[in-house]
Design a protein around this motif. Sequence first.
Motif, PDB file in Angstrom:
ATOM      1  N   ARG A  91       0.865  -1.185   0.000  1.00 39.35           N
ATOM      2  CA  ARG A  91       0.000   0.000   0.000  1.00 39.35           C
ATOM      3  C   ARG A  91       0.897   1.229   0.000  1.00 39.35           C
ATOM      4  O   ARG A  91       2.008   1.172   0.525  1.00 39.35           O
ATOM      5  N   CYS A  92       0.386   2.343  -0.542  1.00 33.75           N
ATOM      6  CA  CYS A  92       1.214   3.557  -0.619  1.00 33.75           C
ATOM      7  C   CYS A  92       1.122   4.343   0.681  1.00 33.75           C
ATOM      8  O   CYS A  92       0.481   5.410   0.757  1.00 33.75           O
ATOM      9  N   VAL A  93       1.723   3.740   1.715  1.00 35.05           N
ATOM     10  CA  VAL A  93       1.769   4.346   3.051  1.00 35.05           C
ATOM     11  C   VAL A  93       3.160   4.131   3.637  1.00 35.05           C
ATOM     12  O   VAL A  93       3.882   3.235   3.182  1.00 35.05           O
ATOM     13  N   GLU A 107      -1.762   0.396   7.782  1.00 34.77           N
ATOM     14  CA  GLU A 107      -2.123  -0.294   6.539  1.00 34.77           C
ATOM     15  C   GLU A 107      -0.921  -0.933   5.846  1.00 34.77           C
ATOM     16  O   GLU A 107      -1.060  -1.617   4.841  1.00 34.77           O
ATOM     17  N   SER A 128      -1.759  -6.589  -5.927  1.00 35.29           N
ATOM     18  CA  SER A 128      -2.614  -5.417  -6.064  1.00 35.29           C
ATOM     19  C   SER A 128      -3.105  -5.278  -7.493  1.00 35.29           C
ATOM     20  O   SER A 128      -3.161  -4.183  -8.069  1.00 35.29           O
ATOM     21  N   HIS A 184      -3.218   2.441 -10.008  1.00 38.72           N
ATOM     22  CA  HIS A 184      -4.285   3.233  -9.399  1.00 38.72           C
ATOM     23  C   HIS A 184      -5.525   2.352  -9.260  1.00 38.72           C
ATOM     24  O   HIS A 184      -5.917   1.668 -10.200  1.00 38.72           O
ATOM     25  N   LYS A 210     -10.833   1.742  -4.550  1.00 38.93           N
ATOM     26  CA  LYS A 210     -10.365   2.025  -3.183  1.00 38.93           C
ATOM     27  C   LYS A 210      -9.834   3.457  -3.085  1.00 38.93           C
ATOM     28  O   LYS A 210      -9.306   3.858  -2.040  1.00 38.93           O
ATOM     29  N   ASP A 211      -9.957   4.192  -4.220  1.00 41.51           N
ATOM     30  CA  ASP A 211      -9.461   5.565  -4.268  1.00 41.51           C
ATOM     31  C   ASP A 211      -8.030   5.653  -3.711  1.00 41.51           C
ATOM     32  O   ASP A 211      -7.720   6.453  -2.817  1.00 41.51           O
ATOM     33  N   THR A 212      -7.179   4.801  -4.228  1.00 42.54           N
ATOM     34  CA  THR A 212      -5.813   4.776  -3.731  1.00 42.54           C
ATOM     35  C   THR A 212      -4.851   4.262  -4.805  1.00 42.54           C
ATOM     36  O   THR A 212      -5.293   3.834  -5.884  1.00 42.54           O
ATOM     37  N   TRP A 213      -3.579   4.332  -4.529  1.00 42.77           N
ATOM     38  CA  TRP A 213      -2.555   3.742  -5.387  1.00 42.77           C
ATOM     39  C   TRP A 213      -1.940   2.555  -4.657  1.00 42.77           C
ATOM     40  O   TRP A 213      -1.894   2.527  -3.422  1.00 42.77           O
ATOM     41  N   ARG A 214      -1.482   1.602  -5.375  1.00 43.35           N
ATOM     42  CA  ARG A 214      -0.764   0.450  -4.838  1.00 43.35           C
ATOM     43  C   ARG A 214       0.489   0.238  -5.682  1.00 43.35           C
ATOM     44  O   ARG A 214       0.599   0.755  -6.787  1.00 43.35           O
TER      45      ARG A 214
END
Length: 265
Positions: A81-83, A89, A159, A178, A182-186
């Motif tokens: 995950r992009c965190v 997460e 992902s 993208h 999930k409105d997110t990037w992986r």
Amino acid sequence: MPRPVSVTYRVLPTPEATARAAAQLFTDAAVKAAAARGTARIAISGGTTPKAMFALLASPAEPFLKQVPWDKLELYWVDERCVPPDHAESNYRMTKEALLSKVPLPSERVHRMEGELEPEVAAARYEAVIRNTFRLEGAETPTFDLVQLGMGDDGHTASLFPHTDALNEMSHIVVPNHVPQKDTWRITLTWPVINQGREVAFLIEGGAKTQVLHDVFLGPYQPETYPSQLIRPASGRLTLLLDAAAASKLPAPANSDSTGTLELR
Ligand code: 6PG
């Protein structure tokens, strides 16, 4: 046309038994690869399901901790995950807490995806890490000794989510993806690279996965909707470790060791 594959699925009575079978598969693959090539290169998944397997691998009360050749293991992730690495997460954080903080695996052999960076940058840097550690040249791509996958209840794996750009990626090893749903990037390994794994195994548990597991392996081939259908290893073999709840819509295992086989054409 998708590559034909022989799927061996093993149905375990409980999530605990499934985690144990996954820990044994991890250990066997690491021992075999280290004996054959001096190094075992394993790519693991995140999410929640692998946690119990990691705990068994790290437990002094279990045989795995002594059996895994930690000094010959190179550990990679199939996605992130992009965190930041300390974020709740983060797949890296989950793995560090459940496994890495408890086993003698040198940090220079732990290759995490840098989720804290811009997705494009993180993907390019991870591709470079893989190229360097596998000593790849030119268009060569990596052959992991084991790729351990999970499956989401929407049929995604790594992902590689339904109807996302990464499903059409054939040349890179690692890409940013993208995920509008999930409105997110992986950041994820690409499916051709996963399919090059010497051993590729899904670890899937729970009733929430029953229908999608049936649709992925017994339904029509529609990989845009069920990206897990893109997993057709070059070896022609795919392993599924399942608990009884997840496997309840598959044919009852025919073999005495609770395994069954599906021939996908
Ligand atoms: C991730 C994973 C992903 C995971 C599935 C299943 O980063 O989320 O790598 O592909 O394997 O989402 O997740 P659970 O095990 O939590 O059901």
